[in-house]
Motif scaffolding. Sequence first.
Motif, PDB file in Angstrom:
ATOM      1  N   ASP A  95       0.857  -1.184   0.000  1.00  0.00           N
ATOM      2  CA  ASP A  95       0.000   0.000   0.000  1.00  0.00           C
ATOM      3  C   ASP A  95       0.897   1.239   0.000  1.00  0.00           C
ATOM      4  O   ASP A  95       2.127   1.140  -0.148  1.00  0.00           O
ATOM      5  CB  ASP A  95      -0.973  -0.007   1.183  1.00  0.00           C
ATOM      6  CG  ASP A  95      -0.271  -0.052   2.532  1.00  0.00           C
ATOM      7  OD1 ASP A  95       0.853   0.501   2.656  1.00  0.00           O
ATOM      8  OD2 ASP A  95      -0.833  -0.633   3.474  1.00  0.00           O
ATOM      9  N   LYS A  96       0.302   2.401   0.164  1.00  0.00           N
ATOM     10  CA  LYS A  96       1.066   3.645   0.081  1.00  0.00           C
ATOM     11  C   LYS A  96       2.148   3.738   1.144  1.00  0.00           C
ATOM     12  O   LYS A  96       3.133   4.474   0.979  1.00  0.00           O
ATOM     13  CB  LYS A  96       0.116   4.834   0.197  1.00  0.00           C
ATOM     14  CG  LYS A  96      -0.834   4.981  -0.979  1.00  0.00           C
ATOM     15  CD  LYS A  96      -1.769   6.154  -0.786  1.00  0.00           C
ATOM     16  CE  LYS A  96      -2.714   6.289  -1.972  1.00  0.00           C
ATOM     17  NZ  LYS A  96      -3.672   7.415  -1.792  1.00  0.00           N
ATOM     18  N   ASN A  97       1.970   3.008   2.233  1.00  0.00           N
ATOM     19  CA  ASN A  97       2.938   3.065   3.323  1.00  0.00           C
ATOM     20  C   ASN A  97       4.048   2.018   3.207  1.00  0.00           C
ATOM     21  O   ASN A  97       4.902   1.923   4.101  1.00  0.00           O
ATOM     22  CB  ASN A  97       2.214   2.892   4.667  1.00  0.00           C
ATOM     23  CG  ASN A  97       1.196   3.986   4.919  1.00  0.00           C
ATOM     24  OD1 ASN A  97       1.476   5.161   4.675  1.00  0.00           O
ATOM     25  ND2 ASN A  97       0.011   3.610   5.398  1.00  0.00           N
ATOM     26  N   SER A  98       4.047   1.259   2.118  1.00  0.00           N
ATOM     27  CA  SER A  98       5.022   0.176   1.962  1.00  0.00           C
ATOM     28  C   SER A  98       6.366   0.652   1.421  1.00  0.00           C
ATOM     29  O   SER A  98       7.338  -0.107   1.421  1.00  0.00           O
ATOM     30  CB  SER A  98       4.465  -0.894   1.025  1.00  0.00           C
ATOM     31  OG  SER A  98       3.261  -1.446   1.525  1.00  0.00           O
TER      32      SER A  98
ATOM     33  N   GLN B 298      10.084   6.972   1.968  1.00  0.00           N
ATOM     34  CA  GLN B 298       9.802   8.331   1.513  1.00  0.00           C
ATOM     35  C   GLN B 298      10.775   8.746   0.416  1.00  0.00           C
ATOM     36  O   GLN B 298      10.393   9.408  -0.553  1.00  0.00           O
ATOM     37  CB  GLN B 298       9.879   9.304   2.683  1.00  0.00           C
ATOM     38  CG  GLN B 298       9.439  10.721   2.333  1.00  0.00           C
ATOM     39  CD  GLN B 298       9.334  11.613   3.550  1.00  0.00           C
ATOM     40  OE1 GLN B 298       9.612  11.186   4.664  1.00  0.00           O
ATOM     41  NE2 GLN B 298       8.929  12.853   3.349  1.00  0.00           N
TER      42      GLN B 298
ATOM     43  N   ILE C   9      -0.833  -4.942  -5.404  1.00  0.00           N
ATOM     44  CA  ILE C   9      -0.984  -3.512  -5.199  1.00  0.00           C
ATOM     45  C   ILE C   9      -2.148  -3.013  -6.049  1.00  0.00           C
ATOM     46  O   ILE C   9      -2.503  -3.639  -7.061  1.00  0.00           O
ATOM     47  CB  ILE C   9       0.333  -2.780  -5.585  1.00  0.00           C
ATOM     48  CG1 ILE C   9       0.321  -1.332  -5.073  1.00  0.00           C
ATOM     49  CG2 ILE C   9       0.572  -2.833  -7.088  1.00  0.00           C
ATOM     50  CD1 ILE C   9       1.677  -0.642  -5.224  1.00  0.00           C
TER      51      ILE C   9
ATOM     52  N   GLU D 268      -4.132   2.932  -7.132  1.00  0.00           N
ATOM     53  CA  GLU D 268      -4.155   4.075  -6.225  1.00  0.00           C
ATOM     54  C   GLU D 268      -2.961   4.073  -5.269  1.00  0.00           C
ATOM     55  O   GLU D 268      -2.571   5.127  -4.750  1.00  0.00           O
ATOM     56  CB  GLU D 268      -5.452   4.085  -5.417  1.00  0.00           C
ATOM     57  CG  GLU D 268      -6.713   4.329  -6.231  1.00  0.00           C
ATOM     58  CD  GLU D 268      -7.113   3.134  -7.101  1.00  0.00           C
ATOM     59  OE1 GLU D 268      -7.794   3.366  -8.125  1.00  0.00           O
ATOM     60  OE2 GLU D 268      -6.740   1.985  -6.746  1.00  0.00           O
ATOM     61  N   ASP D 269      -2.370   2.892  -5.056  1.00  0.00           N
ATOM     62  CA  ASP D 269      -1.281   2.779  -4.100  1.00  0.00           C
ATOM     63  C   ASP D 269       0.102   2.778  -4.743  1.00  0.00           C
ATOM     64  O   ASP D 269       1.115   2.576  -4.055  1.00  0.00           O
ATOM     65  CB  ASP D 269      -1.442   1.502  -3.263  1.00  0.00           C
ATOM     66  CG  ASP D 269      -2.545   1.633  -2.224  1.00  0.00           C
ATOM     67  OD1 ASP D 269      -2.776   2.761  -1.754  1.00  0.00           O
ATOM     68  OD2 ASP D 269      -3.187   0.613  -1.903  1.00  0.00           O
TER      69      ASP D 269
ATOM     70  N   PRO E 250       3.562   4.046  -5.753  1.00  0.00           N
ATOM     71  CA  PRO E 250       4.361   5.124  -5.164  1.00  0.00           C
ATOM     72  C   PRO E 250       4.598   6.231  -6.188  1.00  0.00           C
ATOM     73  O   PRO E 250       4.462   6.009  -7.399  1.00  0.00           O
ATOM     74  CB  PRO E 250       5.674   4.417  -4.806  1.00  0.00           C
ATOM     75  CG  PRO E 250       5.779   3.310  -5.814  1.00  0.00           C
ATOM     76  CD  PRO E 250       4.363   2.831  -6.020  1.00  0.00           C
TER      77      PRO E 250
ATOM     78  N   ARG F  46      -1.000  11.749 -12.167  1.00  0.00           N
ATOM     79  CA  ARG F  46      -0.025  12.237 -11.196  1.00  0.00           C
ATOM     80  C   ARG F  46       1.103  13.017 -11.875  1.00  0.00           C
ATOM     81  O   ARG F  46       2.056  13.434 -11.212  1.00  0.00           O
ATOM     82  CB  ARG F  46       0.571  11.068 -10.424  1.00  0.00           C
ATOM     83  CG  ARG F  46      -0.459  10.194  -9.735  1.00  0.00           C
ATOM     84  CD  ARG F  46       0.242   9.116  -8.948  1.00  0.00           C
ATOM     85  NE  ARG F  46      -0.675   8.148  -8.384  1.00  0.00           N
ATOM     86  CZ  ARG F  46      -0.291   7.144  -7.605  1.00  0.00           C
ATOM     87  NH1 ARG F  46       0.985   7.004  -7.298  1.00  0.00           N
ATOM     88  NH2 ARG F  46      -1.180   6.286  -7.136  1.00  0.00           N
TER      89      ARG F  46
END
Length: 363
Positions: free
Chosen positions: A88-91, A94, A142, A145-146, A148, A174
């Motif tokens: 997901d987006k947190n995988s 940064q 995945i 939407e997720d 990166p 994006r």
Amino acid sequence: MKMILISLLLLALAAAGAAGYFLCQAGAAPDAEQLKQFERLAYFKNGRFTAENDVSVHPEKMTGGSTFSFFSVKKYAPDTPLPQKKLDKNSFPQTPGELAVYWLGHSSFILEIGARCIILDPVLGNAAPLPGLFKRYGQAPITREDFPPADIVLITHNHYDHLERASVRALAKRGAAFVVPLGVGAALKSWGVKAQHIHELGWNDTFTHNGLTITAQRAEHYSSRRGTDKNKTLWNGYTLEAGGRKIYVSGDTGYNERLFKEIGRWHGPFDAALVEIDAWNPGWPGMHLFPAQAVRAVQDVNAKQLIPAHWGLFNLGLHRWDESIRAVQRLADENNVRVSAPVMGERFEPGKTLTRRWWENLN
């Protein structure tokens, strides 16, 4: 009589709807003016791009069943769902890492190299322009939407198992930059990608972005999304370099020793090679790599390890889903070639992460 007419009308409307949906999924092809620009290239002849190999199909040599066997998913699919790690987006970090690979199934990858993020051939649905055809063995790890934030979306060629309208549109929203083979930009533009975000490469052309260098490499394959556009767009392999790390992406290709050794000589050595291992068949011997050829290709390009691509998700070669990986692993062991095959969604860092032979415990 009235019911017959109504039935015929409904059939006609359904056929028209299906045709419209197909054309939308196919996207636009290069027009005559665009094709004329390619005439200067030695590998573009008589209005079409050309391969060095014979990439024709020989039906009399085909093994694994008839043409209809392509749609027999159960015959070749795994008996149980393949293991995967959901993303997901947190995988994702940064800031992308120096070198990491996430296999999403088949030829779809998320790559981190030199603190840059590349999404390669993102296909999260089926490998066909119409629902129900060339079904997946399982769901992707995945959602669109997720994904990166990507520096680059990298496309090898326009076949449906490598280029998907829905994923392109999601990433285009994006503002992602797309690096694609010559001619593929026409389809992207028809799906809403802005022209300034599209960068088309011919063989040996280079694209640079914030310290990332992508060079398009020759491959032995073909292209088509509809019956009338065969080889009107190019097909590429790629070399990627950033921060002193290097990756080779074979794309779909047949074996060509001279070609692979030249790539190794001019661009290697590579930290890893993403090489296709599946969809081979004696009926089309020149357009995909057989297991022994995949292992040799890794040696030819001078890569430290093979990360298998183009496998585990679709019935495209008329053989069991695990036949290729088992053969590749055995041949690699015999030739001292390292194979690293992460499960779908797993973060794999070449030179750091150890992978297991997870397919050996599945039926």
